[in-house]
Scaffold this motif. Structure first.
Motif, PDB file in Angstrom:
ATOM      1  N   PRO A   1       0.796  -1.233   0.000  1.00 49.91           N
ATOM      2  CA  PRO A   1       0.000   0.000   0.000  1.00 49.91           C
ATOM      3  C   PRO A   1       0.829   1.284   0.000  1.00 49.91           C
ATOM      4  O   PRO A   1       0.298   2.353  -0.332  1.00 49.91           O
ATOM      5  CB  PRO A   1      -0.823  -0.116   1.284  1.00 49.91           C
ATOM      6  N   GLN A   2       2.104   1.201   0.374  1.00 46.69           N
ATOM      7  CA  GLN A   2       2.921   2.412   0.471  1.00 46.69           C
ATOM      8  C   GLN A   2       3.544   2.733  -0.887  1.00 46.69           C
ATOM      9  O   GLN A   2       4.680   2.376  -1.177  1.00 46.69           O
ATOM     10  CB  GLN A   2       3.989   2.251   1.553  1.00 46.69           C
ATOM     11  N   TRP A   3       2.772   3.431  -1.708  1.00 44.16           N
ATOM     12  CA  TRP A   3       3.220   3.719  -3.078  1.00 44.16           C
ATOM     13  C   TRP A   3       2.541   4.993  -3.561  1.00 44.16           C
ATOM     14  O   TRP A   3       1.328   5.141  -3.448  1.00 44.16           O
ATOM     15  CB  TRP A   3       2.870   2.558  -3.999  1.00 44.16           C
ATOM     16  N   ARG A   4       3.318   5.894  -4.128  1.00 45.93           N
ATOM     17  CA  ARG A   4       2.776   7.111  -4.732  1.00 45.93           C
ATOM     18  C   ARG A   4       3.510   7.358  -6.052  1.00 45.93           C
ATOM     19  O   ARG A   4       4.674   7.748  -6.061  1.00 45.93           O
ATOM     20  CB  ARG A   4       2.935   8.327  -3.809  1.00 45.93           C
ATOM     21  N   THR A   5       2.828   7.136  -7.161  1.00 47.09           N
ATOM     22  CA  THR A   5       3.439   7.341  -8.472  1.00 47.09           C
ATOM     23  C   THR A   5       3.627   8.829  -8.741  1.00 47.09           C
ATOM     24  O   THR A   5       2.694   9.617  -8.562  1.00 47.09           O
ATOM     25  CB  THR A   5       2.574   6.727  -9.583  1.00 47.09           C
ATOM     26  N   VAL A   6       4.813   9.212  -9.172  1.00 49.80           N
ATOM     27  CA  VAL A   6       5.102  10.591  -9.568  1.00 49.80           C
ATOM     28  C   VAL A   6       4.965  10.730 -11.079  1.00 49.80           C
ATOM     29  O   VAL A   6       4.322  11.639 -11.589  1.00 49.80           O
ATOM     30  CB  VAL A   6       6.501  11.019  -9.099  1.00 49.80           C
TER      31      VAL A   6
END
Length: 251
Positions: free
Chosen positions: A110-115
């Motif tokens: 769950p720890q994911w942030r696409t840039v």
């Protein structure tokens, strides 16, 4: 120690370089920053999707981190086809840069942030294996007692501390908390945390080592009874032998 402002400016520089690098086709933050759970002490975890061979990009970025950002040291953690290169910068700024093939760029938790870039659907990382953890529990308990008998007291302390680490992992696994690196330990119930305090080794005296081992085996036995009652019934009497056998009579 670094300031929050220094860390934020570093993240901006990392992203600017990623966007300017033709071999980098994706970038994503992982860790606490990705889910807005960071604090004053959080480090920076950035995944870079690399088109083509990893090695040239790895070396180019490494040179930049040393030459432009003043890196002091780095080490690698291979994860499948990817490489996590961990850098130490002045002010104790830590950067965990994951260089992964383009086809394996995507979240495994769950720890994911696409840039930027297009993440792929990937299988999540498997949690620790319960049977392996249980095996390590009885293995470490046995070797801790043997080391006390052999007067290898530092090694006995090592095994007792490792035994505590594994029972924490098993409890976290049972309760659905993060199980690696004690990341879920602060979420354990108060009674279990209190029992774990007694497992800390306070000196290298043989009697103290046996006391700490006994306390740890008590926590292990209780956890096994919650997790695998049938197995606990088989292992508990044997574990008890390690704590109640008089010194010099360990079999």
């Amino acid at each position: 120690m670094f300031t929050v402002g220094e860390r934020d400016r570093l993240r901006e520089r990392l992203l600017a370089r990623a966007e300017a690098d033709d071999s980098v086709v994706g970038a994503a933050f992982t860790g606490s920053y990705a889910v807005d759970d960071q604090d004053r002490w959080s480090d920076t975890d950035l995944v870079l999707a690399v088109r083509g061979a990893l090695a040239p990009t790895l070396e180019r970025w490494t040179g930049w981190l040393y030459d432009d950002l003043g890196a002091r040291h780095h080490w690698d953690l291979p994860v499948g086809a990817a490489v996590v290169r961990v850098f130490l910068l002045p002010g104790w700024l830590e950067i965990d840069l994951t260089f992964t093939p383009e086809g394996e760029f995507g979240p495994r938790g769950p720890q994911w942030r696409t840039v930027f870039g297009t993440p792929r659907p990937l299988e999540p990382f498997a949690p620790p294996d319960a049977d392996t953890l249980i095996g390590l529990l009885w293995h470490h308990a046995l070797h801790a007692r043997v080391c006390v008998e052999r007067a290898r007291r530092w090694q006995a302390e090592h095994w007792i501390s490792a035994l505590r680490d594994h029972v924490i992992a098993l409890a976290c696994l049972r309760l659905g908390h993060p199980a690696a690196y004690a990341k879920g330990a602060h979420l354990l119930p108060a009674d279990l945390s209190t029992a774990l305090e007694a497992t800390l080794v306070r000196s290298l005296d043989a009697a103290e080592l046996l006391r700490a081992l006994s306390a740890t085996v008590g926590v292990v036995t209780a956890e096994l009874e919650r997790f695998r009652p049938g197995l606990a019934a088989r292992l508990a009497p044997m574990l008890a032998e390690l704590t109640f056998t008089p010194p010099g009579e360990c079999r």
